[in-house]
Every structure is written in structure tokens, then in C-alpha cells.
Design a protein around this motif. Sequence first.
Motif, PDB file in Angstrom:
ATOM      1  N   GLU A  52     -54.388 -56.269   8.031  1.00 19.09           N
ATOM      2  CA  GLU A  52     -54.933 -55.367   9.051  1.00 19.09           C
ATOM      3  C   GLU A  52     -54.838 -53.914   8.587  1.00 19.09           C
ATOM      4  O   GLU A  52     -55.771 -53.128   8.784  1.00 19.09           O
ATOM      5  N   THR A  90     -54.864 -52.869   5.533  1.00 15.77           N
ATOM      6  CA  THR A  90     -55.909 -52.671   4.525  1.00 15.77           C
ATOM      7  C   THR A  90     -57.253 -52.415   5.189  1.00 15.77           C
ATOM      8  O   THR A  90     -58.026 -51.549   4.762  1.00 15.77           O
ATOM      9  N   GLY A  91     -57.529 -53.159   6.248  1.00 15.79           N
ATOM     10  CA  GLY A  91     -58.785 -52.968   6.993  1.00 15.79           C
ATOM     11  C   GLY A  91     -58.882 -51.570   7.579  1.00 15.79           C
ATOM     12  O   GLY A  91     -59.925 -50.920   7.500  1.00 15.79           O
ATOM     13  N   LEU A  92     -57.787 -51.103   8.162  1.00 13.51           N
ATOM     14  CA  LEU A  92     -57.767 -49.748   8.739  1.00 13.51           C
ATOM     15  C   LEU A  92     -57.967 -48.695   7.647  1.00 13.51           C
ATOM     16  O   LEU A  92     -58.667 -47.696   7.863  1.00 13.51           O
ATOM     17  N   LEU A 119     -66.188 -51.200   6.008  1.00 15.13           N
ATOM     18  CA  LEU A 119     -65.670 -52.521   6.378  1.00 15.13           C
ATOM     19  C   LEU A 119     -66.658 -53.640   6.033  1.00 15.13           C
ATOM     20  O   LEU A 119     -66.245 -54.751   5.709  1.00 15.13           O
ATOM     21  N   ARG A 153     -66.159 -54.335   2.438  1.00 19.86           N
ATOM     22  CA  ARG A 153     -64.935 -55.126   2.290  1.00 19.86           C
ATOM     23  C   ARG A 153     -65.198 -56.600   2.625  1.00 19.86           C
ATOM     24  O   ARG A 153     -64.773 -57.506   1.902  1.00 19.86           O
ATOM     25  N   LEU A 174     -63.282 -63.011   5.716  1.00 20.58           N
ATOM     26  CA  LEU A 174     -63.391 -62.049   6.819  1.00 20.58           C
ATOM     27  C   LEU A 174     -64.642 -62.324   7.649  1.00 20.58           C
ATOM     28  O   LEU A 174     -65.758 -62.160   7.159  1.00 20.58           O
ATOM     29  N   THR A 186     -61.298 -55.113  13.955  1.00 16.76           N
ATOM     30  CA  THR A 186     -60.594 -54.058  13.199  1.00 16.76           C
ATOM     31  C   THR A 186     -61.184 -52.691  13.525  1.00 16.76           C
ATOM     32  O   THR A 186     -60.453 -51.725  13.770  1.00 16.76           O
ATOM     33  N   PHE A 212     -59.502 -49.524  15.382  1.00 13.03           N
ATOM     34  CA  PHE A 212     -59.451 -48.234  14.690  1.00 13.03           C
ATOM     35  C   PHE A 212     -60.163 -47.152  15.507  1.00 13.03           C
ATOM     36  O   PHE A 212     -59.586 -46.097  15.797  1.00 13.03           O
ATOM     37  N   LEU A 221     -55.436 -44.782  15.472  1.00 13.06           N
ATOM     38  CA  LEU A 221     -54.213 -45.098  14.734  1.00 13.06           C
ATOM     39  C   LEU A 221     -52.970 -44.731  15.529  1.00 13.06           C
ATOM     40  O   LEU A 221     -51.955 -45.428  15.464  1.00 13.06           O
ATOM     41  N   LEU A 226     -52.392 -47.517  17.766  1.00 14.48           N
ATOM     42  CA  LEU A 226     -52.128 -48.748  17.005  1.00 14.48           C
ATOM     43  C   LEU A 226     -50.705 -48.792  16.470  1.00 14.48           C
ATOM     44  O   LEU A 226     -50.033 -49.815  16.578  1.00 14.48           O
TER      45      LEU A 226
END
Lengths: 213, 213
Positions: free
Chosen positions: A161, A163-165, B176, B179, B186, B194, B198, B203, B206
Motif C-alpha cells: 500500500e 508503494t502505491g501511495l 498508478l 504501476r 493489481l 489506493t 490517497f 496522507l 492515512l
Amino acid sequence: MSGKARVRARRMPRAERERQMLDAAVRVIGRHGYQAASMDEIAEAAGVSKPLVYLYLHSKEALFTACVEREARTLIAAISEAVGQRDPADGQLWSGLLAFFRYADERADGWRVLHVQARTHGEPFARLADTMRARVLGFVTALLTSAARAADGTRDLGEHELTGLAHALVGAAESLATRAADDPALTPTASARTLMDFAWTGLGGLVAGERWS
Amino acid sequence: MSGKARVRARRMPRAERERQMLDAAVRVIGRHGYQAASMDEIAEAAGVSKPLVYLYLHSKEALFTACVEREARTLIAAISEAVGQRDPADGQLWSGLLAFFRYADERADGWRVLHVQARTHGEPFARLADTMRARVLGFVTALLTSAARAADGTRDLGEHELTGLAHALVGAAESLATRAADDPALTPTASARTLMDFAWTGLGGLVAGERWS
């Protein structure tokens, strides 16, 4: 002068001259694009002869590769030096983002070489740009991980997670740097503030009138 | 059969055939890259002769341009159809992001043509990709503006700021999607989640253990 000192004296100008060539190449490629940039123009901008550019950097492709690598190193160094290891997580993020947007502003040609030109002229350069980007992603992931650890958020946020952020944050930063390059009125501080608002406070807080501070 | 009907009957297969050629071109270019893709291979994948591809799409450049334009239209249509105008702001964002990540997953070749290939092969295609991206940015800015208006956040969020947030969001989504393309495990839902965490929660929330739901 001893033999060793003479060697050093000969070597120093070489490193310096190579730096001048890379500076010139980044300026010419960043402004006119890789295809339009000629070795003649780069040599002239560096104040050296074209054969000397070929002697040092071998080919236009090798020169471009050296430019991409140097700009990536410069960017990563600027970010990592700016981030104070003992600051709170959002303070670290703020410093890192500000350093990034300052790099993209002050070294606008370098940023264009790294983010636009390296991705626009074929796959070997695009792969190199990806490798350089992976280093930035690793740095940001580590930063978010220590931020989560400090806030005891690691119970909730797994490595995958985080890494995703990091991917989300880096993509947002790249997009805002591209925007700033198109609009000279946007300062690095303004871009960093927008991204802190977005990434730290979140849209949910923002539409309710919150702000990062 | 009247003259008009005959014309229509001749025209329908043309549109259909053109669609098949574009499908084949997106598949071949998305997988092998624009440079490696040959008109022979594209014609074969489309099940038509090479002269017919040239007759309809004129050149490899024109075919590539048509691919980029069609994929951008498809993506924008998918997002705008998914967003329910009467849903709350975060619900609209969730639906839009899910549609985007589904497009990038289901039409992986199309996404590569749009986001990677169009930016990797010279400036005319990169400019076209930018134009297409500007449309997505306009849509997202409008979505965020109505979200802020609904929450009465427009007192605080100016147009310029909302545009900045849209740039951040689009950049994060692109990053993303890239990714996800590299990691088949994923899912579109995971990427959308994600990004909602975000972009909506932020953050700050989070790391303190909050989540978007």
C-alpha cells in the motif's frame, strides 16, 4: 610539480570540460528537443570543438544518456539533501517536494530532458528514465514508511500500500511540475503547497475547508 | 434497393473495416511498440491487405494518430458515462477512477498507445497526447469544482487551485495505471481504492489510521 600532480592537473580540466559539455547539451536538448539538437550547436554552446565532444562523449546517444543520468542524480541529491531526517513526516514531505519543484523550476532544461525528452525519443532512453524514476519511487516509499511508522500507522498501511501511495505522490508531483513549466507565474512554493494540500489533507478535507499548514 | 440504401450498404462495411484496422493497429503497436510495428503485421492482424490499410489510413503516422485519437475518445467516454451526476462528490470520483483503471486494464494495449507510445515517438504524437490529456484535465477540474460547490468549499478553493488539484489527481492516476500494467495482480478496484485513500483521505489521515469508505 610531481608526476602525480601533473596528472591531476590534466585531469581536472577534463572533468570540468565534460561538465560544460553536459551543461550545454542539457540546455540545447531541453530547449530545442533531442532530434533538433545538433552536435555542432552543443559544441558551440560548450565553447569547444565538435571532435572534442565526440572524443569525450562518443556519440549523440551517449551524450543524451549522460545528460539523463546526471540530471536524475542532481534531482535525487537535491531532494535527499533537503529532507531533514528528524523533522515530522509532513515537514519532511514538504521539504522534499519543495526541493523537487525548485529543481524543476531552476533547472527547467534538465527537467525537460529527464521527464519529456528522455520519454519522447525511443525506448532505450525511456527505459533509462524509468530506472531513474524507480530510484525516486524507492526514496518516497521509504519516506512514507517512516512517516507511517512514526504515527504508528504501519498497523494499517502495508508495504504494498505504501508503494502505491508513493506512485500516486510521484505521479502527482510530475504532473504539477509539467503544469508549472507551462505557467511561469506558478512558483515552486505554490506547487509544493498545492501538492501538500492534495496529498496530506486530501480532497475530503479540502472541500470541507481544511488546509495543510 | 434505392440509390441511398446502396450507398449506406457500401459505407457500413467501410466503418466496420476501419474499426478492425484500428483494433489491430492498437494491438500491434501497444505490444511491440510503434517503431517495431510494421504495416504488414497490422494488415495481417486486421485480416485485410496492406494496400487497403494505406487506402483507408494513408500512412503509418496517420494510422498511429487515428489510434491515439480513438483511444482517448474511448477513455473519456468510459469515464464520463460512469460518473453519476447525482452521486456525492467522492462517489463520483470513485466511479470515474474505477472506470479509468478498468479502461487501462481491459484495454491495456490502448492505454500503452495513449500513455507510452504516443509520448515515446517524437513531438507531433506527444503534442496530440497532451491535447487529449487536457480534455481529461478539463473533465476532472469540472468534477472537483462541482464537488467543492456541493460542500460549499468554493469559498476556499479558487479556480486556479482546483485546476492544480486536477493536475495532481490525473498525474497520480496515470502513475498508478503504469504501476498496475507492470503488476498483473493489481486489480482496477485495488488501484481505485489506493487513489481514493490517497486523494480523498490524504496522507495525514492515512498515517493516523483513517481510510476512505
